[in-house]
Write an enzyme that holds these catalytic residues in place. Structure first.
Site, PDB file in Angstrom:
ATOM      1  N   TYR A 132       0.647  -1.227   0.018  1.00 22.17           N
ATOM      2  CA  TYR A 132      -0.013   0.192  -0.111  1.00 22.17           C
ATOM      3  C   TYR A 132       1.002   1.219  -0.091  1.00 22.17           C
ATOM      4  O   TYR A 132       1.727   1.472   0.940  1.00 22.17           O
ATOM      5  CB  TYR A 132      -1.126  -0.059   1.203  1.00 22.17           C
ATOM      6  CG  TYR A 132      -2.068  -0.988   1.152  1.00 22.17           C
ATOM      7  CD1 TYR A 132      -2.100  -1.674   0.187  1.00 22.17           C
ATOM      8  CD2 TYR A 132      -2.866  -1.400   2.208  1.00 22.17           C
ATOM      9  CE1 TYR A 132      -3.144  -3.024   0.120  1.00 22.17           C
ATOM     10  CE2 TYR A 132      -3.665  -2.205   2.277  1.00 22.17           C
ATOM     11  CZ  TYR A 132      -3.905  -3.047   1.226  1.00 22.17           C
ATOM     12  OH  TYR A 132      -4.931  -4.047   1.276  1.00 22.17           O
ATOM     13  N   GLN A 141      -8.438 -13.297   3.882  1.00 18.37           N
ATOM     14  CA  GLN A 141      -8.853 -11.851   3.629  1.00 18.37           C
ATOM     15  C   GLN A 141      -9.505 -11.824   2.381  1.00 18.37           C
ATOM     16  O   GLN A 141      -8.796 -11.509   1.300  1.00 18.37           O
ATOM     17  CB  GLN A 141      -7.911 -10.897   3.701  1.00 18.37           C
ATOM     18  CG  GLN A 141      -8.438  -9.377   3.861  1.00 18.37           C
ATOM     19  CD  GLN A 141      -7.546  -8.215   4.384  1.00 18.37           C
ATOM     20  OE1 GLN A 141      -7.343  -7.451   3.479  1.00 18.37           O
ATOM     21  NE2 GLN A 141      -7.016  -8.671   5.417  1.00 18.37           N
ATOM     22  N   SER A 186     -13.389  -4.431   1.167  1.00 23.36           N
ATOM     23  CA  SER A 186     -14.486  -3.583   0.236  1.00 23.36           C
ATOM     24  C   SER A 186     -15.835  -3.727   0.312  1.00 23.36           C
ATOM     25  O   SER A 186     -16.565  -4.019  -0.696  1.00 23.36           O
ATOM     26  CB  SER A 186     -13.826  -3.902  -1.270  1.00 23.36           C
ATOM     27  OG  SER A 186     -12.763  -3.131  -1.576  1.00 23.36           O
ATOM     28  N   ALA A 209     -17.784  -1.929  -2.137  1.00 19.68           N
ATOM     29  CA  ALA A 209     -17.479  -2.172  -3.548  1.00 19.68           C
ATOM     30  C   ALA A 209     -16.619  -0.865  -3.844  1.00 19.68           C
ATOM     31  O   ALA A 209     -16.916  -0.217  -5.121  1.00 19.68           O
ATOM     32  CB  ALA A 209     -18.764  -2.328  -4.520  1.00 19.68           C
ATOM     33  N   ASN A 230     -19.904   5.158   8.286  1.00 18.94           N
ATOM     34  CA  ASN A 230     -19.663   3.834   8.082  1.00 18.94           C
ATOM     35  C   ASN A 230     -19.802   3.099   9.463  1.00 18.94           C
ATOM     36  O   ASN A 230     -20.733   1.881   9.448  1.00 18.94           O
ATOM     37  CB  ASN A 230     -18.565   3.272   7.283  1.00 18.94           C
ATOM     38  CG  ASN A 230     -18.338   3.847   5.942  1.00 18.94           C
ATOM     39  OD1 ASN A 230     -19.486   4.472   5.413  1.00 18.94           O
ATOM     40  ND2 ASN A 230     -17.315   4.282   5.397  1.00 18.94           N
TER      41      ASN A 230
HETATM   42  P1  NDP Z   1     -14.758   0.223   0.640  1.00 21.63           P
HETATM   43  O1  NDP Z   1     -15.495  -0.518  -0.461  1.00 21.63           O
HETATM   44  O2  NDP Z   1     -15.716   0.575   1.731  1.00 21.63           O
HETATM   45  O3  NDP Z   1     -14.430   1.685  -0.100  1.00 21.63           O
HETATM   46  C1  NDP Z   1     -13.989   2.579   0.520  1.00 21.63           C
HETATM   47  C2  NDP Z   1     -14.112   3.810  -0.224  1.00 21.63           C
HETATM   48  O4  NDP Z   1     -15.497   4.382  -0.369  1.00 21.63           O
HETATM   49  C3  NDP Z   1     -13.560   5.080   0.742  1.00 21.63           C
HETATM   50  O5  NDP Z   1     -12.148   4.981   0.602  1.00 21.63           O
HETATM   51  C4  NDP Z   1     -14.122   6.290  -0.169  1.00 21.63           C
HETATM   52  O6  NDP Z   1     -13.526   6.481  -1.370  1.00 21.63           O
HETATM   53  C5  NDP Z   1     -15.544   5.689  -0.542  1.00 21.63           C
HETATM   54  N1  NDP Z   1     -16.418   5.845   0.765  1.00 21.63           N
HETATM   55  C6  NDP Z   1     -16.351   4.976   1.896  1.00 21.63           C
HETATM   56  N2  NDP Z   1     -17.309   5.531   2.591  1.00 21.63           N
HETATM   57  C7  NDP Z   1     -18.119   6.158   2.093  1.00 21.63           C
HETATM   58  C8  NDP Z   1     -19.238   7.124   2.495  1.00 21.63           C
HETATM   59  N3  NDP Z   1     -19.645   6.800   3.725  1.00 21.63           N
HETATM   60  N4  NDP Z   1     -19.643   7.917   1.626  1.00 21.63           N
HETATM   61  C9  NDP Z   1     -19.208   8.154   0.198  1.00 21.63           C
HETATM   62  N5  NDP Z   1     -18.147   7.467   0.205  1.00 21.63           N
HETATM   63  C10 NDP Z   1     -17.423   6.455   0.853  1.00 21.63           C
HETATM   64  O7  NDP Z   1     -13.386  -0.071   1.103  1.00 21.63           O
HETATM   65  P2  NDP Z   1     -11.995  -0.347   0.653  1.00 21.63           P
HETATM   66  O8  NDP Z   1     -12.107  -1.182  -0.902  1.00 21.63           O
HETATM   67  O9  NDP Z   1     -11.154   0.754   1.029  1.00 21.63           O
HETATM   68  O10 NDP Z   1     -11.255  -1.440   1.530  1.00 21.63           O
HETATM   69  C11 NDP Z   1     -11.432  -1.625   2.854  1.00 21.63           C
HETATM   70  C12 NDP Z   1     -10.060  -1.998   3.523  1.00 21.63           C
HETATM   71  O11 NDP Z   1      -9.752  -3.597   2.925  1.00 21.63           O
HETATM   72  C13 NDP Z   1      -8.562  -1.615   2.723  1.00 21.63           C
HETATM   73  O12 NDP Z   1      -8.427  -0.369   3.427  1.00 21.63           O
HETATM   74  C14 NDP Z   1      -7.740  -2.581   2.874  1.00 21.63           C
HETATM   75  O13 NDP Z   1      -7.497  -2.644   4.279  1.00 21.63           O
HETATM   76  C15 NDP Z   1      -8.417  -3.816   2.654  1.00 21.63           C
HETATM   77  N6  NDP Z   1      -8.477  -4.272   1.284  1.00 21.63           N
HETATM   78  C16 NDP Z   1      -7.829  -5.600   1.186  1.00 21.63           C
HETATM   79  C17 NDP Z   1      -7.466  -6.005  -0.015  1.00 21.63           C
HETATM   80  C18 NDP Z   1      -7.076  -7.315  -0.219  1.00 21.63           C
HETATM   81  O14 NDP Z   1      -6.457  -7.802  -1.410  1.00 21.63           O
HETATM   82  N7  NDP Z   1      -6.585  -8.074   0.786  1.00 21.63           N
HETATM   83  C19 NDP Z   1      -7.805  -5.406  -1.500  1.00 21.63           C
HETATM   84  C20 NDP Z   1      -8.832  -4.223  -1.037  1.00 21.63           C
HETATM   85  C21 NDP Z   1      -8.908  -3.755   0.127  1.00 21.63           C
HETATM   86  P3  NDP Z   1     -13.274   8.117  -2.098  1.00 21.63           P
HETATM   87  O15 NDP Z   1     -13.784   9.247  -0.907  1.00 21.63           O
HETATM   88  O16 NDP Z   1     -12.233   8.092  -2.721  1.00 21.63           O
HETATM   89  O17 NDP Z   1     -14.460   7.878  -3.312  1.00 21.63           O
END
Ligand code: NDP
Length: 321
Positions: A54, A180, A210, A213, A296
């Site tokens: 990351y 995960q 995610s 999504a 959230n």
């Molecule tokens: P989400 O699917 O929840 O997406 C998060 C993103 O969505 C935020 O960064 C923001 O992006 C937007 N968002 C979140 N909450 C809100 C809200 N209330 N209103 C509007 N926009 C919102 O989760 P992530 O994809 O970030 O995944 C979460 C965690 O999972 C990661 O941080 C990581 O630790 C882990 N992960 C692990 C993976 C793996 O391969 N093992 C792969 C991916 C994630 P923005 O504001 O930029 O639009």
């Protein structure tokens, strides 16, 4: 906040946790990361997810600096990292789970995080070019050395996880405890079907990723692409097409109708839905700002509203036409 056992292990993780992918080092500097981590911790979050790759190590650096600054007792939180892609464009340093890479990788992560150990360490993807036996021995040695407490996998097939587990069992090694996987309303199969025998046979824990999504399940893309959102970020072009997939957006629109009926934001409905699955140990939240995180975390109070009728309405809203 409630705490769930990480699979069959004795470790308890908060049912909502907080991760740093995309955000730390890109959308969030140290101050923003500290604000979010503090808000999460004060709400009862005890697990912070990270990975070597990351922001090419900067995410671990930022988390390490924040943890040092806030000074929480080490025993009060759980930190993870993950290995596979590496930080250097060199043979044996990228896209591998060989012993040589893993042994170096844990040292690098602990230095960047300024920690003596991580609680959880994940093999971030399977590596078809390294025998699973070599990886299992290396992960066992990392745990045995005290540099990590539990190990697991991320996005491994059920067969690969089973194979790792059986090798560990045969040699009396530390077994993989958790996986995960991606898990949300538009991506359910692996967690609900493929892994089902693993919950029964090994008590596999899951730290799911995610839940929204990448933001699609907040409804923020229903009427166009908001400026500064994940779908607009440089380097995230590969993700843009799945976030903006018309079928997904149509489902998000239908789901918004269900959320409106309950009087809750779609984001909270989507996260609460993940929590309804008892095989989910913790839902890792993402947020690019504190207001999102607060929203959230509010998903906790929506869980009791997800009755059988509401769950059926959600299934209808996400069904393929
Ligand atoms: P989400 O699917 O929840 O997406 C998060 C993103 O969505 C935020 O960064 C923001 O992006 C937007 N968002 C979140 N909450 C809100 C809200 N209330 N209103 C509007 N926009 C919102 O989760 P992530 O994809 O970030 O995944 C979460 C965690 O999972 C990661 O941080 C990581 O630790 C882990 N992960 C692990 C993976 C793996 O391969 N093992 C792969 C991916 C994630 P923005 O504001 O930029 O639009």
């Amino acid at each position: 906040m409630q705490y769930r056992r990480l699979g069959r292990s004795g470790l308890k993780v908060s049912e909502l946790s907080f991760g740093s992918w995309v955000t730390y080092g890109r959308q969030m500097n140290n101050d923003a990361a500290r604000e979010c981590m503090t808000a999460a911790y004060e709400a009862g979050v005890n697990f912070f997810d990270n990975a070597e790759v990351y922001a090419r190590g900067d995410s671990e650096r930022i988390m390490g600096e924040v943890l040092k600054e806030v000074g929480w007792r080490r025993a009060s939180y759980v930190v993870s990292t993950k290995f596979f892609w590496g930080l250097h464009d060199n043979v044996n340093e990228k896209n591998t789970l060989n012993r040589k890479y893993l042994m170096q990788a844990i040292e690098g992560s602990l230095t960047r995080l300024q920690l003596e150990y991580v609680d959880l360490v994940f093999c971030h993807r399977p590596d078809p070019e390294t025998p699973i036996e070599e990886t299992v021995w290396a992960m066992h040695d990392i745990v045995r050395s005290g540099r990590a407490l539990y190990w697991g996998t991320s996005e491994w097939s059920a067969d690969e996880i089973r194979s790792a587990y059986e090798i560990a069992e045969r040699h009396h090694l530390h077994k993989p405890v958790m996986e995960q996987p991606q898990y949300h309303l538009l991506h359910r199969d692996r967690v609900e079907r493929e892994y089902a025998p693993l919950y029964a046979d090994f008590g596999l824990g899951t730290t799911t990723w995610s839940p929204l999504a990448s933001g699609l399940l907040t409804g923020k893309y229903n009427d166009g692409v908001p400026e500064g959102s994940r779908a607009t970020l440089k380097g995230m072009e590969w993700l843009r097409s799945s976030i903006l997939d018309p079928k997904g957006i149509e489902k998000a629109r239908r789901l918004k109708g269900v959320a409106d009926g309950l009087g809750v934001p779609l984001s909270q409905l989507a996260i609460a839905w993940c929590l309804k699955n008892p095989h989910v140990s913790t839902v890792i939240l993402g947020a690019s700002r504190t207001s999102q995180l607060h929203e959230n975390l509010g998903a906790l109070k929506v869980v009791p509203q997800l009755t059988a009728d509401v769950m059926a309405a959600i299934d209808r809203a996400t069904a393929d036409e």
